[in-house]
Structure formats: structure tokens, C-alpha cells
Design a protein around this motif. Sequence first.
Motif, short mmCIF file in Angstrom:
data_model
loop_
_atom_site.label_atom_id
_atom_site.label_comp_id
_atom_site.label_asym_id
_atom_site.label_seq_id
_atom_site.Cartn_x
_atom_site.Cartn_y
_atom_site.Cartn_z
N PHE A 50 0.60 -1.25 0.00
CA PHE A 50 0.02 0.01 -0.07
C PHE A 50 0.79 1.22 0.07
CE2 PHE A 50 -2.82 -3.09 1.81
CZ PHE A 50 -4.07 -3.02 1.22
N LYS A 51 2.04 1.18 -0.13
CA LYS A 51 2.99 2.36 -0.27
C LYS A 51 3.05 3.18 -1.02
CE LYS A 51 7.54 4.24 0.75
NZ LYS A 51 9.12 4.00 0.95
N CYS A 52 2.72 4.38 -1.16
CA CYS A 52 2.86 5.16 -2.41
C CYS A 52 2.99 6.53 -1.60
CB CYS A 52 1.65 5.31 -3.16
SG CYS A 52 0.13 5.71 -2.29
N CYS A 53 3.43 7.68 -2.51
CA CYS A 53 3.78 8.92 -2.35
C CYS A 53 3.36 9.96 -2.98
CB CYS A 53 5.42 9.02 -2.12
SG CYS A 53 6.31 7.94 -1.03
N ILE B 191 1.74 2.21 -6.65
CA ILE B 191 0.69 1.16 -6.68
C ILE B 191 0.36 0.85 -8.14
CG2 ILE B 191 -1.94 0.83 -6.31
CD1 ILE B 191 -0.37 1.43 -3.61
N ALA B 192 0.18 -0.65 -8.40
CA ALA B 192 0.06 -1.00 -9.60
C ALA B 192 -1.44 -1.14 -9.99
CB ALA B 192 0.89 -2.24 -9.95
N VAL C 110 2.17 -8.07 -7.40
CA VAL C 110 1.94 -7.13 -6.07
C VAL C 110 0.73 -6.38 -6.52
CG1 VAL C 110 2.94 -5.71 -4.51
CG2 VAL C 110 4.49 -7.25 -5.58
N SER C 111 -0.31 -6.31 -5.42
CA SER C 111 -1.33 -5.34 -5.69
C SER C 111 -1.98 -5.22 -4.46
CB SER C 111 -2.41 -6.35 -6.49
OG SER C 111 -3.73 -5.54 -6.60
N ALA C 112 -2.09 -3.82 -4.22
CA ALA C 112 -3.06 -3.28 -3.04
C ALA C 112 -4.48 -3.79 -3.02
CB ALA C 112 -2.90 -1.71 -2.97
N TYR C 113 -4.78 -4.20 -4.06
CA TYR C 113 -6.23 -4.61 -4.10
C TYR C 113 -6.27 -6.30 -3.93
CZ TYR C 113 -7.09 -0.05 -5.81
OH TYR C 113 -7.03 1.24 -6.18
N ASP C 114 -5.44 -7.02 -3.69
CA ASP C 114 -5.53 -8.41 -3.67
C ASP C 114 -6.54 -8.80 -2.88
OD1 ASP C 114 -4.47 -11.02 -4.24
OD2 ASP C 114 -3.23 -11.03 -2.52
#
Length: 458
Positions: A298-301, A351-352, A425-429
Amino acid sequence: MLVCFNGSHYGTTGSDGTMTEHFELVVRAPSVLVDGVFVPREIGIRGGVIASVSELRLTGNEVVTLAPDEVLIPGVVDTHVHVNEPGRTEWEGFATATRAAAAGGVTTIIDMPLNSIPATTTVEALDLKRAVAAEKAVIDVGFWGGAVPENLGTLRELHEAGVYGFKAFLAPSGVDEFGHLDTPQLFSALEEIASFGGLLIVHAEDPAVLDAHANHGGRDYHRFVESRPDEAEITAIGNVIEGVRRTGARAHILHLSSAAALPELRAARAEGLPITVETCPHYLTLSEEQIADGATQFKCCPPIRDDANRDLLWQALLEGDIDIVVSDHSPATVDLKTRGGGDFQEAWGGIAGLQLELPAVWTEAARRGIGLERVLQWMSRGPADFVGLPAKGRIAVGADADLVAFAPDATWTVHKEQLLHRNPVSAYDGRELRGAVRRTWVSGAPPTAGALLSRPSL
């Protein structure tokens, strides 16, 4: 029999002698988004372009009738995508990124100047990126240039070569080959860009504020958010506003995460300053409260903030204070995303989201009672208009036949291994989403070979 019609169209003559136009492809649907409203229509396509939007029965070499649970919508236009090729293709690439995009109903992307090597800060680097994309992209692709300290004074060359504008960071970008602009350099870039009517798009976080709030919270997500506070965005956006006020240049605020910056942006826009604003699906669909410690996917900037902030971003969209929603698709390898064993200061940010942006935003919009037509204004027509692509993001005669069969009420669960971007890799997995892309057309054909786009001459 086939006969020529108006010099370029084809038709058939019926038993009564009347002419009926004939198309290469006809798509029939009980619900088609036309001028912001869903209506029953048949779409006739010829030469990759929409030639007819009709209530009448059309004929074609191929006729596709959508299922009763499907609607026909324009392809999503995503103006914020990091493809990372050439140079970091182990992170992503044009083949994987554009296949993922097509699977998610995205038919046009504008590629960011980093994290590829070389960065798109020279005409030579742009030519290299175009050559790579031409061999691999299955949807339409355009390119941003970069504004870095080393190429200030030469931006016109990239503009004339066809980039859509120039990306600048106001804080370190995370990669050595793409340096950030300090405030005097920001003003200089804006003055230069104003001289030829260009556009500066800005990652707006202030480095002094970030330095003042630096911490090593490790696996603690809240501590990570504290290290990149609202103040960092507010201060940097204030500098952009002042630069626009001084120079008259157009500027665009990338990936707004902090709703606390909205009052200053509203005031600047009310003043008549040419500033536009985007936000991203992850800021609209995820929140700090949902993110476990150590969950660096979930890391993003700037960071994903709390529920109250998310509500304010939605309100700003509905009120027109935020213009568009784009993915900021920024993938990396599994090793980089999990570096440090869940330490948010060590893991790579990004985030992809290319394949998931439309259903993710639609899921949350539907929960809030917001119609799909509003979502597509923010994700299709709005981004197309933002970069000056009048043939994209709409279903209309003369527009490119970039179309999506979308089942808005279908539900499904995300499994990261089934996604088409390069690294799983996915924040929505594991999340259940509403809305399934059933079929995508790019210029009236399956997405197998896209076109390279340049900024239209004004």
C-alpha cells in the motif's frame, strides 16, 4: 451489392432501392454512453473510427451484440502511467503494461518520463522510448517529457517533438537520473514553458517539510503517513500556484492525496489561474484505517490518508474541484515492494493499478450512489480533454472506436497472480470489486497493436 457512398462510405441497396450504410463492425447494445447519458444505440465502425451512432438497425461485416448485463462505454484514458521501459523493464514494460490496461478497459495511456533509463528528458530518449513502445504496445500510447535541473532551457525541443507536457518533482523522485526542482528552478521551468504554451505537471511535496517530519517508523503505517504530512502537499502546491501567478503558465497537480490542499486550489482556480488537479483510485478507494502495519503493497507517495480525507476527495470530485482520476500505475519488483520486511521507509513506493482502476473506482462510486456516467467523465473524457485528444474518451461520430463492453453489476475477487502487469503485487489483492470488463476494442479491433500518439498541434 456493395456500392460507394459519398466517395468513401459503403452501403447496400435494399429491395426498395434505398441505400443502407454498411460497416466493418457494428456493436449493438441496450445501453451506450452517449453525451453523458446511457441510451440504446448501434455503433457503426469503419477504418477504426466511429462512423455512425444510430437508433436504427445497422449492418456490418461483423456484428457484436452485447449481453443484457453489459453496457458499452468509451475506453478509459489514463494520463499517468509509469511503464519503466527501457532500462527498468524488470519492473514493468510496454507489453505487460498495455495488456493489463486493455484487460481493464484502458485504451490510451500517456507514459511518464521516469522510471525508465534514460529518463525522457531529451529528444533522443523520447525517440528511443517510442521505438520500444512501437514494437510492444497493444493500445495507444503517448509520452510526457521531464523537467529536471539539467534540461531547463531546452524544453521547447521536447515540446516540438510531441510530448504532452513536462513532469517535475519538487522533492526527490527516488531515482538518481531524475532530479527535483527547487523553487527558483520551478519558477524558471514555468516561465520557459509559458513561452511556448506548454504544460507542467507536478509531483507536489515540499522537501523541507518532508525533512522536518522524517522518522523511521518501520512497519508502523501511521508513522509513515506522519512522515509525509498534509503540510508537504500544501506548501508545494502553494509554490506551484505562485509560479503560475507570476508566469501565466499552465500547471497540473499530480496525484492529490491531501484534501487539506483543496481550499488553496479552489482559491487559485477562482482567481482564474490555469491549474488542473487529479487524484487516483487508491486515494478514493483505500484508507489508512484499512492498512495493516507492514503491508508495504500500500506504500505510495504522497500516502493514502484516512477515511475523512477520502470523503473530502470524493466531495471535491463531485463539486468539480478535482478534474480527473488516473492510476499513477507505478509498479516495481516484488523484492523492492517488500524490501525491509514490511518497513515502510525501506520498501519502494507505488501502486500498480492499470488493470483495476475502472472497477475499483466504480465499486466505491456505486457504494456512494454516484453514477457510472460521472466516473467515466473523470476517467475517459476528462483525461482525453486534459491532454487534447478530442477523438478519445467518448462515443461519437468521428471519435476513435476505442470501446469497452462493461458489466457494471458483475462482482469478482482480485487475485494478484491473475493480473497482467509484470510483478504480482497489488494493493487490491483479495478485495471484491464491482464491474467487469468483458471486451475491449482499440480503433475497432482487438487490442493487438496500438498507435503512438503525439501532442496535437495547436
